[in-house]
Write an enzyme that holds these catalytic residues in place. Structure first.
Site, PDB file in Angstrom:
ATOM      1  N   LYS A  73      -3.535  -5.758  12.764  1.00  0.00           N
ATOM      2  CA  LYS A  73      -3.495  -7.145  13.241  1.00  0.00           C
ATOM      3  C   LYS A  73      -3.352  -7.129  14.734  1.00  0.00           C
ATOM      4  O   LYS A  73      -2.650  -6.291  15.279  1.00  0.00           O
ATOM      5  CB  LYS A  73      -2.247  -7.814  12.699  1.00  0.00           C
ATOM      6  N   GLU A 116       1.871  -0.815  -1.831  1.00  0.00           N
ATOM      7  CA  GLU A 116       3.213  -1.062  -1.271  1.00  0.00           C
ATOM      8  C   GLU A 116       3.813  -2.381  -1.781  1.00  0.00           C
ATOM      9  O   GLU A 116       3.105  -3.211  -2.361  1.00  0.00           O
ATOM     10  CB  GLU A 116       3.142  -1.087   0.261  1.00  0.00           C
TER      11      GLU A 116
HETATM   12  N1  PSU Z   1       0.905  -5.751   8.497  1.00  0.00           N
HETATM   13  C1  PSU Z   1       0.345  -6.681   7.704  1.00  0.00           C
HETATM   14  N2  PSU Z   1       0.956  -7.031   6.547  1.00  0.00           N
HETATM   15  C2  PSU Z   1       2.123  -6.448   6.150  1.00  0.00           C
HETATM   16  C3  PSU Z   1       2.692  -5.453   6.982  1.00  0.00           C
HETATM   17  C4  PSU Z   1       2.049  -5.120   8.140  1.00  0.00           C
HETATM   18  O1  PSU Z   1      -0.697  -7.190   8.052  1.00  0.00           O
HETATM   19  O2  PSU Z   1       2.652  -6.821   5.094  1.00  0.00           O
HETATM   20  C5  PSU Z   1       3.955  -4.751   6.533  1.00  0.00           C
HETATM   21  C6  PSU Z   1       3.629  -3.364   5.962  1.00  0.00           C
HETATM   22  O3  PSU Z   1       4.528  -3.082   4.925  1.00  0.00           O
HETATM   23  C7  PSU Z   1       3.900  -2.442   7.140  1.00  0.00           C
HETATM   24  C8  PSU Z   1       5.071  -3.134   7.778  1.00  0.00           C
HETATM   25  O4  PSU Z   1       4.182  -1.117   6.783  1.00  0.00           O
HETATM   26  O5  PSU Z   1       4.781  -4.516   7.674  1.00  0.00           O
HETATM   27  C9  PSU Z   1       5.264  -2.717   9.204  1.00  0.00           C
HETATM   28  O6  PSU Z   1       6.468  -3.226   9.679  1.00  0.00           O
HETATM   29  P1  PSU Z   1       7.003  -2.773  11.119  1.00  0.00           P
HETATM   30  O7  PSU Z   1       6.057  -3.418  12.092  1.00  0.00           O
HETATM   31  O8  PSU Z   1       8.380  -3.336  11.186  1.00  0.00           O
HETATM   32  O9  PSU Z   1       6.967  -1.289  11.153  1.00  0.00           O
END
Ligand code: PSU
Ligand code: MN
Length: 303
Positions: A156, A22
């Site tokens: 996390k 990604e």
């Molecule tokens: N968690 C991490 N590092 C990241 C992300 C999540 O530890 O870089 C990024 C990923 O691209 C994930 C996104 O798909 O954040 C999720 O965002 P949201 O919580 O807004 O759905």
């Protein structure tokens, strides 16, 4: 509609192992220049382990599968890159914008390109206090409907892990621990949350992916790979940092798609870069496993 690099195209045509990556982690998940260096290193590890890396993002409204080093660099440097999940795709295409794909959007594009294995650091999940905010990452919905296997280091604990597990169960997402029976919590290998199913080697992972596919179960799979022992953070320390970061975010009224990038950035600052080191170590570890699984999976498919 999508542009596949010649290298990735050739690999897909010949059933060689390919691993999707990604770009949100590059543009919104890590600071420069570690973001770029890590992205290069991840690709290198995947190559060394016998698979072809395909970093995915949107450039001038075109989805690119298998970005060049120069393109990856732009994702690490530019400030005008949108964080793109499923709902953002059509807008970014129509306006010919740059878009960094989240786990959800990367899954969609990987699937469209015919890539079934995807490596990242952490997936999104159910946020703490979601009972009030309704903040549940679109990544979880995507896992329930798009047939790509995501290899990550768990979630996390900026998230509510028990609620995330319940949600995944409701959505029918198979979740596995790689050589562990406990859900890894990203910065730490332990969470006290038991996992029902373990995979002990890449072949077992590939077998599961294959069964999912031939039985026409069209949803995704989540494989959780614990951070290596030597890179693990102290659980109490990181928990207190996360609590403070979440508190700060709430005080500032940060919500929606901004919250995850804000928390990641704040945690790096508060740990003076130690959390970033852990983040890099775990994603490199995932890259190796992802390549190994992709290789085993390609073997099964060519039988
Ligand atoms: N968690 C991490 N590092 C990241 C992300 C999540 O530890 O870089 C990024 C990923 O691209 C994930 C996104 O798909 O954040 C999720 O965002 P949201 O919580 O807004 O759905
Ligand atoms: Mn959200």
């Amino acid at each position: 509609m999508i542009k596949i690099s010649p290298k990735v195209e050739e690999a897909l045509k010949n059933n060689k192992p390919v691993v999707a990556l990604e770009t949100t982690i590059i543009s919104h998940g890590m600071p420069y220049p570690d973001n770029i260096n890590t992205a290069y290193e991840v690709e290198k590890i995947i190559e060394e382990n016998g698979a072809v890396p395909a970093t995915i993002g949107i450039i001038d409204g075109v989805a690119v599968i298998g970005m060049s080093h120069d393109e990856i660099k732009e994702f690490g440097l530019r400030k005008d890159i949108k964080k793109v999940s499923r709902r953002d795709l059509s807008y970014v295409y129509s306006k010919k914008l740059w878009g960094a794909t989240t786990v959800a959007a990367t899954m969609i594009l990987a699937k469209q390109a015919g890539i079934e294995i995807f490596v990242t650091g952490g997936v999104g999940g159910v946020h703490r206090n979601a009972q009030q905010t309704f903040d549940i990452s679109a990544d979880l919905q995507e896992l329930s409907k798009t047939g790509v296997t995501v290899i990550c280091a768990g979630c996390k604990s900026i998230l509510d892990l028990p609620l995330t597990m319940e949600y995944l169960e409701t959505m029918g997402v198979p979740i596995f621990g790689y050589q562990t029976n406990e859900l890894p919590a990203f910065y730490t290998s332990k969470s006290n949350i038991k996992l029902e199913y373990q995979l002990s080697n890449p072949k077992e992972a590939a077998d599961v992916i294959y069964e999912q596919r031939i039985n026409k179960l069209d949803n995704g799979i989540l494989i959780t790979n614990p951070i290596p022992k030597e890179a693990e953070m102290d659980a109490n320390f990181i928990e207190s940092i996360i609590k403070e970061a979440v508190f700060k975010a709430n005080t500032l009224g940060i919500k929606g798609k901004e919250i995850t990038p804000y928390l990641l950035k704040t945690i790096v600052e508060m740990t003076k870069g130690d959390s970033l080191k852990a983040n890099i170590a775990l994603i490199l570890n995932n890259a190796k496993l992802g390549a190994q699984i992709a290789k085993e999976y390609a073997k099964i498919k060519s039988k």
